[in-house]
Design a protein around this motif. Structure first.
Motif, short mmCIF file in Angstrom:
data_model
loop_
_atom_site.label_atom_id
_atom_site.label_comp_id
_atom_site.label_asym_id
_atom_site.label_seq_id
_atom_site.Cartn_x
_atom_site.Cartn_y
_atom_site.Cartn_z
N VAL A 268 0.82 -1.20 0.00
CA VAL A 268 0.00 0.00 0.00
C VAL A 268 0.87 1.27 0.00
O VAL A 268 0.40 2.34 -0.36
N ARG A 269 2.14 1.10 0.36
CA ARG A 269 3.09 2.22 0.32
C ARG A 269 3.94 2.22 -0.94
O ARG A 269 4.86 3.04 -1.07
N GLY A 270 3.71 1.26 -1.84
CA GLY A 270 4.46 1.22 -3.08
C GLY A 270 5.91 0.82 -2.89
O GLY A 270 6.79 1.32 -3.61
N LEU A 271 6.18 -0.10 -1.97
CA LEU A 271 7.55 -0.56 -1.74
C LEU A 271 7.81 -1.87 -2.48
O LEU A 271 7.06 -2.83 -2.31
N PRO A 272 8.86 -1.94 -3.29
CA PRO A 272 9.26 -3.23 -3.85
C PRO A 272 9.63 -4.19 -2.72
O PRO A 272 10.18 -3.76 -1.69
N ILE A 273 9.34 -5.46 -2.88
CA ILE A 273 9.50 -6.44 -1.82
C ILE A 273 10.53 -7.49 -2.23
O ILE A 273 10.50 -8.00 -3.36
N VAL A 274 11.42 -7.82 -1.31
CA VAL A 274 12.31 -8.97 -1.46
C VAL A 274 11.97 -9.93 -0.32
O VAL A 274 12.04 -9.55 0.85
N SER A 275 11.57 -11.15 -0.67
CA SER A 275 11.20 -12.12 0.35
C SER A 275 11.46 -13.52 -0.18
O SER A 275 12.29 -13.70 -1.08
N GLY A 288 5.79 -8.99 -10.19
CA GLY A 288 6.07 -7.63 -10.64
C GLY A 288 6.29 -6.67 -9.50
O GLY A 288 6.89 -5.62 -9.68
N ALA A 289 5.78 -7.03 -8.31
CA ALA A 289 5.94 -6.16 -7.14
C ALA A 289 7.03 -6.66 -6.20
O ALA A 289 7.40 -5.96 -5.26
N GLN A 310 21.07 -1.64 -7.47
CA GLN A 310 21.88 -1.21 -8.61
C GLN A 310 21.05 -0.74 -9.80
O GLN A 310 21.61 -0.19 -10.76
N ALA A 311 19.75 -0.97 -9.76
CA ALA A 311 18.90 -0.63 -10.91
C ALA A 311 17.72 0.21 -10.44
O ALA A 311 16.62 -0.33 -10.25
N PRO A 312 17.91 1.51 -10.25
CA PRO A 312 16.81 2.36 -9.79
C PRO A 312 15.57 2.30 -10.69
O PRO A 312 14.45 2.38 -10.19
N ASP A 313 15.77 2.15 -12.00
CA ASP A 313 14.62 2.08 -12.91
C ASP A 313 13.78 0.83 -12.61
O ASP A 313 12.54 0.89 -12.61
N ARG A 314 14.46 -0.28 -12.37
CA ARG A 314 13.73 -1.51 -12.03
C ARG A 314 13.00 -1.34 -10.70
O ARG A 314 11.88 -1.78 -10.53
N ARG A 315 13.67 -0.70 -9.77
CA ARG A 315 13.06 -0.47 -8.45
C ARG A 315 11.81 0.40 -8.59
O ARG A 315 10.78 0.13 -7.96
N ARG A 316 11.88 1.41 -9.43
CA ARG A 316 10.71 2.28 -9.62
C ARG A 316 9.57 1.53 -10.30
O ARG A 316 8.39 1.73 -9.95
N ALA A 317 9.88 0.66 -11.25
CA ALA A 317 8.83 -0.12 -11.92
C ALA A 317 8.15 -1.06 -10.94
O ALA A 317 6.92 -1.21 -10.94
N MET A 318 8.95 -1.70 -10.08
CA MET A 318 8.35 -2.59 -9.08
C MET A 318 7.56 -1.81 -8.04
O MET A 318 6.52 -2.27 -7.56
N ALA A 319 8.03 -0.61 -7.72
CA ALA A 319 7.28 0.24 -6.78
C ALA A 319 5.92 0.61 -7.36
O ALA A 319 4.91 0.61 -6.65
N LYS A 320 5.89 0.89 -8.65
CA LYS A 320 4.62 1.23 -9.31
C LYS A 320 3.66 0.03 -9.28
O LYS A 320 2.46 0.18 -9.01
N ALA A 322 3.72 -2.40 -7.08
CA ALA A 322 3.31 -2.60 -5.69
C ALA A 322 2.19 -1.63 -5.31
O ALA A 322 1.21 -2.03 -4.68
N LEU A 323 2.33 -0.39 -5.69
CA LEU A 323 1.32 0.61 -5.36
C LEU A 323 -0.02 0.27 -6.01
O LEU A 323 -1.09 0.42 -5.39
N ALA A 324 0.02 -0.21 -7.26
CA ALA A 324 -1.22 -0.59 -7.94
C ALA A 324 -1.88 -1.77 -7.22
O ALA A 324 -3.11 -1.80 -7.05
N ALA A 325 -1.09 -2.74 -6.78
CA ALA A 325 -1.64 -3.87 -6.04
C ALA A 325 -2.20 -3.42 -4.70
O ALA A 325 -3.27 -3.87 -4.26
N GLY A 326 -1.49 -2.52 -4.04
CA GLY A 326 -1.94 -2.03 -2.74
C GLY A 326 -3.26 -1.28 -2.82
O GLY A 326 -4.05 -1.30 -1.88
N ALA A 327 -3.51 -0.62 -3.96
CA ALA A 327 -4.75 0.15 -4.11
C ALA A 327 -5.98 -0.75 -4.10
O ALA A 327 -7.09 -0.28 -3.79
N GLY A 328 -5.82 -2.03 -4.40
CA GLY A 328 -6.96 -2.93 -4.44
C GLY A 328 -7.18 -3.73 -3.17
O GLY A 328 -8.09 -4.57 -3.13
#
Length: 346
Positions: A268-275, A288-289, A310-320, A322-328
């Motif tokens: 819901v905060r748009g954070l990429p997740i590593v788990s 994707g998130a 090392q890849a801010p663009d990838r991090r931003r795409a995953m953040a986007k 995550a945020l879309a998933a959190g909205a639902g």
């Protein structure tokens, strides 16, 4: 339709773990929905109660009137004496976050005892509430619970109170009780493999296993990255909200989850997740998130963190994503209203 209910939980329902937060918010939501909910605080020793605790719990449950469906927390439901549970007159609703036999670090004998007890007790349940499709699959496949007797009641989530304010260097945030199952030791080993990158990390977690917490502190002190890793322990809600706002990555090297409320808080905060690809995590973290690796593999976990750092663009795409998933995701009252409909039919 509202009706009288009872909700039995071992110990303090305000305890800061995902399971207790889930049950406290459900109790509050059912009352807001108009139900008269009797809260029973059972002895805190479950799932390893003393004989007096077992006797006290059985007596308290047996005293519940037969017109009150009784929601019983899984720590109790999976470990209470079956003959004692059979004395309960109220319709039983099991709240199973994950089967107790799935816990980390059990001896074979203990695992078998918990499996048999929970399987036998589930035969006494009128209905079962679970937080994830993963737990439902386990209960139907291994415990023989009919699918139509199970409702997946995904936890709710609160909307963030603070706007994002990413820290520099990037903050890796982990939230989970200080228990071996949460894999904080694996995370510390993974972070220790990233000395060449710029980052900081905070591990937030309520004390649960004192010996494990002490071992984590020693491990962190011995790490070459010790100066960049903070074991914050328990923090206030305001401090936790601020850490989520400052974070760039959410990381939890868990060995097993029945759901994992913290993943929803990250989404819901748009954070990429590593788990880890374990338990209900793949059900909870959308593709994707997040990046999921094998549990216990510190090198793979470090590689996943490295790929995002090392890849801010990838991090931003995953953040986007995550945020879309959190909205639902549902709110807590939506979760309670859904439970209300189920309980009203019992």
């Amino acid at each position: 339709m509202t009706r009288p209910l009872a909700f039995a939980v071992p110990g303090d329902i305000a305890t800061l773990t995902g399971g207790f937060i889930y049950e406290r918010r459900l109790l509050e939501g059912l009352r807001r929905a108009g139900h008269d909910v009797l809260h029973l605080e059972l002895p805190a020793g479950f799932p390893d109660p003393s004989p007096p605790d077992m006797a006290a719990a059985v007596a308290a449950l047996a005293a519940v009137a037969p017109d009150r469906p009784l929601i019983l927390d899984g720590l109790v439901f999976g470990s209470i004496d079956t003959a004692g549970l059979a004395r309960v007159r109220a319709p039983l609703v099991a709240m199973i976050h994950h089967p107790l036999a799935q816990e980390t670090g059990l001896s074979p004998a203990r695992r078998d005892h918990l499996f048999r007890t929970e399987r036998d007790n589930l035969r006494l349940a009128r209905h079962v509430l679970v937080p994830s499709p993963h737990t439902r699959r386990i209960l139907t496949a291994r415990y023989g619970v009919p699918p139509d007797a199970i409702t997946v009641l995904r936890p709710g989530v609160d909307q963030p109170r603070l706007p994002p304010a990413p820290a520099a260097p990037p903050l890796i945030l982990s939230v989970g009780i200080l228990h071996p199952r949460k894999g904080h030791d694996v995370l510390i080993r993974a972070l220790s493999l990233l000395p060449d990158l710029d980052w900081q990390a905070v591990i937030v977690g309520n004390l649960w296993d004192r010996d494990h917490a002490a071992a984590l502190a020693r491990q962190r002190a011995a790490s070459p990255a010790a100066h960049r890793i903070r074991l914050a322990g328990r923090v206030s809600d305001d401090d936790l909200q601020a850490l989520y706002a400052r974070a760039a990555i959410f990381a939890l090297a868990t060995w097993y989850e029945g759901h994992g409320i913290v993943f929803d808080e990250a989404l819901v905060r748009g954070l990429p997740i590593v788990s880890c690809d374990a338990g209900a995590v793949p059900d909870t973290v959308p593709q994707g998130a997040g990046l999921l690796v094998a549990p216990g593999d510190a090198q793979a976990f470090a590689a996943a963190l490295r790929s995002l750092l090392q890849a801010p663009d990838r991090r931003r795409a995953m953040a986007k994503a995550a945020l879309a998933a959190g909205a639902g995701l549902p709110g807590w009252q939506q979760m309670a209203d859904r439970a209300s409909l189920v309980l009203s039919r019992i």
